[in-house]
Design an enzyme around this catalytic site. Structure first.
Site, PDB file in Angstrom:
ATOM      1  N   GLY A  46      33.762  22.902 -21.338  1.00 14.96           N
ATOM      2  CA  GLY A  46      32.380  22.458 -21.308  1.00 14.96           C
ATOM      3  C   GLY A  46      31.508  23.458 -20.574  1.00 14.96           C
ATOM      4  N   GLN A  51      24.284  26.380 -15.948  1.00 18.35           N
ATOM      5  CA  GLN A  51      25.279  27.371 -15.529  1.00 18.35           C
ATOM      6  C   GLN A  51      24.987  28.766 -16.059  1.00 18.35           C
ATOM      7  OE1 GLN A  51      28.599  24.603 -16.877  1.00 18.35           O
ATOM      8  NE2 GLN A  51      29.631  25.793 -15.305  1.00 18.35           N
ATOM      9  N   CYS A  91      35.912  24.121 -13.032  1.00 21.79           N
ATOM     10  CA  CYS A  91      34.574  24.444 -13.522  1.00 21.79           C
ATOM     11  C   CYS A  91      34.463  25.958 -13.678  1.00 21.79           C
ATOM     12  CB  CYS A  91      33.538  23.948 -12.510  1.00 21.79           C
ATOM     13  SG  CYS A  91      31.846  24.315 -12.972  1.00 21.79           S
ATOM     14  N   LEU A  92      33.839  26.403 -14.761  1.00 22.37           N
ATOM     15  CA  LEU A  92      33.680  27.846 -14.990  1.00 22.37           C
ATOM     16  C   LEU A  92      32.827  28.499 -13.896  1.00 22.37           C
ATOM     17  CD1 LEU A  92      33.172  27.945 -18.868  1.00 22.37           C
ATOM     18  CD2 LEU A  92      35.231  28.556 -17.577  1.00 22.37           C
ATOM     19  N   HIS A 133      30.737  15.411 -16.076  1.00 23.89           N
ATOM     20  CA  HIS A 133      30.727  16.668 -15.315  1.00 23.89           C
ATOM     21  C   HIS A 133      29.549  17.550 -15.756  1.00 23.89           C
ATOM     22  CE1 HIS A 133      33.088  20.270 -13.576  1.00 23.89           C
ATOM     23  NE2 HIS A 133      32.116  20.838 -14.269  1.00 23.89           N
ATOM     24  N   GLU A 134      29.326  17.637 -17.072  1.00 21.10           N
ATOM     25  CA  GLU A 134      28.245  18.500 -17.582  1.00 21.10           C
ATOM     26  C   GLU A 134      26.864  17.909 -17.276  1.00 21.10           C
ATOM     27  OE1 GLU A 134      29.195  21.347 -18.198  1.00 21.10           O
ATOM     28  OE2 GLU A 134      31.308  20.884 -18.500  1.00 21.10           O
ATOM     29  N   HIS A 137      25.867  18.838 -13.922  1.00 23.57           N
ATOM     30  CA  HIS A 137      25.301  20.200 -13.857  1.00 23.57           C
ATOM     31  C   HIS A 137      23.799  20.179 -14.166  1.00 23.57           C
ATOM     32  CE1 HIS A 137      28.584  22.937 -13.096  1.00 23.57           C
ATOM     33  NE2 HIS A 137      29.318  22.474 -14.076  1.00 23.57           N
TER      34      HIS A 137
HETATM   35 NI    NI Z   1      31.333  22.783 -14.548  1.00 18.47          NI
END
Ligand code: NI
Length: 168
Positions: A46, A51, A91-92, A133-134, A137
């Site tokens: 995701g 981000q 998480c990226l 989670h997204e 963000h």
């Molecule tokens: Ni993330």
């Protein structure tokens, strides 16, 4: 399409509150396409526009093993949630850090798709976790902020050290 740069925690821009998309136009579709390419390239499940330093409410998700079930969610909203599930999240924007986070287990979601059409669906398990989670963000929240202050401090220290090494 192009690969976008992913902001790394504790970059302050990860705390920007993303604005709703008013028009699903070509620019937004192009952003979604670039985000999808960036997510696949980074082997993530995701990615939120926040981000990649685009504070608009766009997320891309693919929780399939085959990596061919792309979900583009624009202005996503959870309007129903039930149960609690705890799982190890990553998480990226927070490379190599994984920890347990509690989320709602089952959710109902409303959003616009890449074509600007309203979609309404139920999500459970990993998809439910990923959507929450997204959306976090988009609201300027990173998953490590659910952890204890002590753990957060350790993570920041670890990431800063690694960034210094990468920067030479
Ligand atoms: Ni993330």
């Amino acid at each position: 399409m192009s690969i976008l740069q992913i902001l790394k925690y504790p970059d302050k821009r990860l705390h920007n509150f993303a604005k709703p998309v008013l028009n699903v136009d070509y620019e937004i579709q192009q952003l979604a396409d670039d985000m999808a390419e960036t997510m696949y390239e980074a082997s993530g499940i995701g990615l939120a526009a926040t981000q990649v330093n685009e504070p608009v409410r766009v997320v891309v998700i693919d929780v399939s093993d085959s990596r061919d079930e792309l979900l583009v969610l624009i202005n996503p909203e959870v309007y129903f949630e039930k149960g609690v599930i705890s799982s190890e999240e990553g998480c990226l924007s927070v490379p190599n850090v994984y920890d347990q986070v509690e989320r709602a287990e089952d959710i109902k979601v409303r959003a616009l798709d890449r074509a600007g059409q309203i979609i309404d669906f139920e999500a459970t398990g990993i998809l439910s976790i990923c959507i929450q989670h997204e959306i976090d963000h988009l609201d300027g929240k990173v998953f490590v902020e659910y952890l204890s202050r002590l753990k957060q401090d350790r993570i920041v220290k670890k990431l800063k050290k690694r960034q210094e090494i990468n920067d030479g």
